[in-house]
Design a protein around this motif. Structure first.
Motif, PDB file in Angstrom:
ATOM      1  N   GLN A 141       7.576  48.783 -23.364  1.00  0.00           N
ATOM      2  CA  GLN A 141       7.842  50.091 -23.954  1.00  0.00           C
ATOM      3  C   GLN A 141       9.035  50.006 -24.909  1.00  0.00           C
ATOM      4  OE1 GLN A 141       7.754  53.592 -21.459  1.00  0.00           O
ATOM      5  NE2 GLN A 141       6.858  52.415 -19.767  1.00  0.00           N
TER       6      GLN A 141
ATOM      7  N   PHE B  60      -1.785  46.953 -32.100  1.00  0.00           N
ATOM      8  CA  PHE B  60      -0.935  48.084 -32.468  1.00  0.00           C
ATOM      9  C   PHE B  60      -1.720  49.153 -33.208  1.00  0.00           C
ATOM     10  CE2 PHE B  60      -0.763  46.595 -36.790  1.00  0.00           C
ATOM     11  CZ  PHE B  60      -0.349  47.693 -37.536  1.00  0.00           C
TER      12      PHE B  60
ATOM     13  N   ASN C 250       2.252  53.782 -27.244  1.00  0.00           N
ATOM     14  CA  ASN C 250       1.929  53.620 -28.663  1.00  0.00           C
ATOM     15  C   ASN C 250       1.038  54.735 -29.181  1.00  0.00           C
ATOM     16  OD1 ASN C 250       2.018  51.956 -31.127  1.00  0.00           O
ATOM     17  ND2 ASN C 250      -0.158  51.602 -30.732  1.00  0.00           N
ATOM     18  N   ASP C 251       0.268  55.369 -28.272  1.00  0.00           N
ATOM     19  CA  ASP C 251      -0.594  56.481 -28.669  1.00  0.00           C
ATOM     20  C   ASP C 251      -0.712  57.454 -27.500  1.00  0.00           C
ATOM     21  OD1 ASP C 251      -2.331  58.187 -29.899  1.00  0.00           O
ATOM     22  OD2 ASP C 251      -4.027  56.786 -29.956  1.00  0.00           O
TER      23      ASP C 251
ATOM     24  N   LYS D  64      -4.214  50.568 -32.329  1.00  0.00           N
ATOM     25  CA  LYS D  64      -4.773  51.512 -31.348  1.00  0.00           C
ATOM     26  C   LYS D  64      -6.226  51.224 -31.005  1.00  0.00           C
ATOM     27  CE  LYS D  64      -1.545  55.025 -33.007  1.00  0.00           C
ATOM     28  NZ  LYS D  64      -1.366  56.377 -33.586  1.00  0.00           N
TER      29      LYS D  64
ATOM     30  N   TRP E 140       3.088  44.184 -23.427  1.00  0.00           N
ATOM     31  CA  TRP E 140       3.436  45.221 -24.391  1.00  0.00           C
ATOM     32  C   TRP E 140       4.547  46.086 -23.788  1.00  0.00           C
ATOM     33  CZ3 TRP E 140      -0.859  47.872 -27.725  1.00  0.00           C
ATOM     34  CH2 TRP E 140      -0.267  48.573 -28.781  1.00  0.00           C
TER      35      TRP E 140
END
Length: 377
Positions: free
Chosen positions: A347, A321, A308-309, A323, A345
């Motif tokens: 991918q 989400f 996600n980051d 971050k 979570w």
């Protein structure tokens, strides 16, 4: 897992499920239906709630705290409907239904009207920022504990009414320009510290209490330079740390100031704080991470969070989400050993990514869990 299968190991989770009424508005609908959640629970067919249930069925925690589950006093149309119409029904061919025969819920401060103009907009309307905790109706953003083990309800303690002023050295917000206190003297004398509540829920495991310490402090944002929400977030978390330390100033909703004497405990909740957040008051999470009774060494992670980051090496630890690591399961050093854990979570290329692809799919937070083994004291 279950008591019959492995009485020495237990899975404890926290999950901010975003199951509050504004989540069920139609596009372009400005009107808020306070009963929206109970209507969706009765249908058994809401896609977001079905995905929440599927995530829980796949992770299968023995004990789970749900944050942002609207408080509905009548459990038949509230949490029991969620269990019956969603959790008790297999959501996919490769998932098994799950049951939680033991439940604890209680009122929270969010949306409960106060007589004050807390946000200084000139109107004391009892809602939003003028409620005891931010909310547009009583019970919004509530919380509930689900357990496969018995709850000792007679020994549950709640701290909904504890007043901020009664915390020694409280971070009382001030207006930077003038040095004036943000809250008037009358407001400060009445102000409740918990934006929702703090709970001590003893769950009987192997004949002894495992104390689930549940909390959901206010986000340290949505304010101004006075930082009233940041200070409140800090002191809500400090209340938890001080409770574990047996500080005598703390009293529960029955006016008992009996110190915490539990041996085994697990802290769970969306704490809205991170050691790496610019919004969090410095030192807030250190109150827990550096506490002598808390084992904070194991950090649950996920490959989906990392993706996600990719620019942040700590992204694998994120639980939201947006971050950040905001959601925590922190066990006691005494009587418990961490043997695993994680953040649900997947991918983007994973077949289960559909469950977390956006807030509409399930939530803007992720389920976080630890696997704990009983250790004799």
């Amino acid at each position: 897992m279950s008591e019959e299968n492995d009485s020495r190991q237990i899975r404890v989770a926290t999950f901010n499920v975003s199951m509050e009424a504004t989540n069920y508005r139609s596009d372009g609908d400005e009107k808020l239906n306070e009963k929206a959640l109970q209507e969706q629970l009765s249908s058994g067919n809401n896609s977001q709630i079905k995905n929440i249930a599927e995530i829980i069925q796949r992770v299968r925690p023995d004990i789970i705290l749900l944050n942002e589950f609207d408080y509905i006093e009548n459990t038949d149309i509230g949490i029991s409907a969620f269990i019956k119409n969603y959790l008790n029904k297999s959501q996919k061919p490769d998932t098994k239904s799950i049951d939680y025969p033991y439940v604890f819920l209680a009122p929270v401060n969010t949306g409960e009207p106060s007589p004050f103009d807390f946000n200084r907009d000139g109107v004391a309307n009892g809602k939003g920022g003028d409620a005891w905790g931010y909310g547009n109706y009583p019970g919004q953003y509530g919380m509930v504990v689900l357990s496969q083990f018995p709850i000792d309800e007679k020994k549950v303690r709640t701290f909904k009414h504890f007043k901020w002023k009664d915390m020694p050295g409280a971070l009382q917000p001030k207006i930077p320009e003038s040095g004036e206190h943000w809250y008037s003297e009358a407001q400060w004398q009445a102000f409740r510290l918990s934006s929702k509540s703090m709970w001590d829920v003893p769950i009987i495991w192997k004949g002894e209490p495992l104390h689930l310490l549940a909390q959901h402090p206010t986000p340290p944002v949505f304010d101004g330079p006075e930082n009233r929400n940041g200070f409140r977030n800090h002191d809500e978390i400090r209340l938890l740390a001080d409770y574990l330390s047996g500080e005598s100033y703390i009293y529960d909703d029955q006016q008992s100031n009996e110190p915490f004497s539990g041996k085994r405990f697990v802290i769970a909740g969306d704490l809205n704080a991170s050691v790496h957040s610019k919004e969090t008051v410095p030192g807030t999470m250190e109150l827990l991470f550096e506490h002598s009774l808390i084992d904070a060494q194991f950090i649950p992670t996920s490959s989906g969070g990392a993706r996600n980051d990719p620019s942040d090496p700590l992204a694998k630890e994120h639980t939201a989400f947006w971050k950040s690591r905001a959601d925590y399961v922190l066990p006691s050093k005494q009587g418990l050993v961490v043997v695993g854990g994680g953040v649900f979570w997947p991918q983007p290329q994973h077949r289960l990514f559909r469950l977390v692809k956006d807030r509409q799919a399930s939530s803007d937070h992720r389920l976080v869990y630890l696997d704990l083994v009983w250790q004799q004291l």
